[in-house]
Design a protein around this motif. Sequence first.
Motif, PDB file in Angstrom:
ATOM      1  N   VAL A 119       0.835  -1.205   0.000  1.00  0.00           N
ATOM      2  CA  VAL A 119       0.000   0.000   0.000  1.00  0.00           C
ATOM      3  C   VAL A 119       0.869   1.255   0.000  1.00  0.00           C
ATOM      4  CG1 VAL A 119      -1.823   1.245   1.210  1.00  0.00           C
ATOM      5  CG2 VAL A 119      -1.822  -1.242   1.216  1.00  0.00           C
ATOM      6  N   GLY A 120       1.956   1.225   0.761  1.00  0.00           N
ATOM      7  CA  GLY A 120       2.842   2.387   0.820  1.00  0.00           C
ATOM      8  C   GLY A 120       3.512   2.671  -0.505  1.00  0.00           C
ATOM      9  N   GLY A 121       3.902   1.608  -1.217  1.00  0.00           N
ATOM     10  CA  GLY A 121       4.491   1.806  -2.535  1.00  0.00           C
ATOM     11  C   GLY A 121       3.503   2.421  -3.503  1.00  0.00           C
ATOM     12  N   ALA A 122       2.244   1.968  -3.421  1.00  0.00           N
ATOM     13  CA  ALA A 122       1.205   2.528  -4.287  1.00  0.00           C
ATOM     14  C   ALA A 122       0.979   4.009  -3.976  1.00  0.00           C
ATOM     15  CB  ALA A 122      -0.094   1.741  -4.122  1.00  0.00           C
ATOM     16  N   ALA A 123       0.977   4.347  -2.691  1.00  0.00           N
ATOM     17  CA  ALA A 123       0.797   5.754  -2.307  1.00  0.00           C
ATOM     18  C   ALA A 123       1.953   6.607  -2.828  1.00  0.00           C
ATOM     19  CB  ALA A 123       0.693   5.866  -0.792  1.00  0.00           C
ATOM     20  N   GLY A 134       3.845  10.594  -6.800  1.00  0.00           N
ATOM     21  CA  GLY A 134       4.795  11.002  -7.826  1.00  0.00           C
ATOM     22  C   GLY A 134       4.140  11.339  -9.148  1.00  0.00           C
ATOM     23  N   ALA A 135       2.985  10.741  -9.423  1.00  0.00           N
ATOM     24  CA  ALA A 135       2.295  10.966 -10.688  1.00  0.00           C
ATOM     25  C   ALA A 135       1.267  12.090 -10.617  1.00  0.00           C
ATOM     26  CB  ALA A 135       1.597   9.676 -11.133  1.00  0.00           C
ATOM     27  N   ALA A 136       1.011  12.615  -9.412  1.00  0.00           N
ATOM     28  CA  ALA A 136      -0.052  13.606  -9.234  1.00  0.00           C
ATOM     29  C   ALA A 136       0.375  14.996  -9.694  1.00  0.00           C
ATOM     30  CB  ALA A 136      -0.469  13.657  -7.768  1.00  0.00           C
ATOM     31  N   ASP A 137      -0.597  15.774 -10.121  1.00  0.00           N
ATOM     32  CA  ASP A 137      -0.391  17.173 -10.497  1.00  0.00           C
ATOM     33  C   ASP A 137      -0.381  18.008  -9.220  1.00  0.00           C
ATOM     34  OD1 ASP A 137      -0.554  19.806 -11.275  1.00  0.00           O
ATOM     35  OD2 ASP A 137      -2.339  19.552 -12.525  1.00  0.00           O
ATOM     36  N   PRO A 138       0.736  18.658  -8.869  1.00  0.00           N
ATOM     37  CA  PRO A 138       0.793  19.394  -7.603  1.00  0.00           C
ATOM     38  C   PRO A 138      -0.198  20.549  -7.510  1.00  0.00           C
ATOM     39  CG  PRO A 138       2.726  19.862  -8.946  1.00  0.00           C
ATOM     40  CD  PRO A 138       2.011  18.719  -9.604  1.00  0.00           C
ATOM     41  N   GLY A 139      -0.665  21.046  -8.635  1.00  0.00           N
ATOM     42  CA  GLY A 139      -1.600  22.158  -8.614  1.00  0.00           C
ATOM     43  C   GLY A 139      -3.061  21.748  -8.545  1.00  0.00           C
TER      44      GLY A 139
END
Length: 218
Positions: A105-109, A114-119
């Motif tokens: 689960v931690g690896g998935a998080a 890492g793939a998310a848009d920070p904005g």
Amino acid sequence: MELFSRCWAALRTVVDGLPDADFARPSGCTGWLVRDLVCHLVIDAQDVLITLATPVDAAPTRDAATYWEVTGAPPTGDDPLDALTVRLAAAYRDPGLLKFHLDDVGGAAGRAAGAADPGRTVGTRGQVLTVGDYLGAYVLEWTLHHLDLVAHLPAVPGPPAAGLARSRELLERITAAAFPAVFSDADALLLGTGRRLPDGAERDRLGPLAARLPFVLG
């Protein structure tokens, strides 16, 4: 974003390297063993995944500092959710299963972060934050829990220096309090959040700030 990933990876690496016997040792969280803390990290990772998958089309209502609520009452371990965490941790029995679940689960998080848009804005706890601010708040979460993990394991590596520095800066923003420069980042965090009490010399250096401690974050 990068610091979130670095702090989270460091914490998970430490957990993965712990011998089974260490899971039965006390942690820096009142009433929790190391295994209970690791179970809490699994729940934290689930929360990260849920939040990153909860986009909101609204302006932010909080940032990385105002995400946190501050109280003066340290946890006692009697909170129903805390008690549930202890029961869940005990159900694992084999520390290897707990390690596996955190890695899974931690690896998935970590990958989702890492793939998310920070904005992009997301919703959590009835509030709206940008992804960048949400993950920034979790740098403090990971760092404090890394300190909790190694509290009674002196041979185990502590949090990354950059995470400690950022977390101290964030704690000082949250509380509008500046800790004396003579204090290390780790000591400022431990004393500031009530994870240990100041000795006489530290209390003198803290001055009027000593009367405001601890700052309990939730």
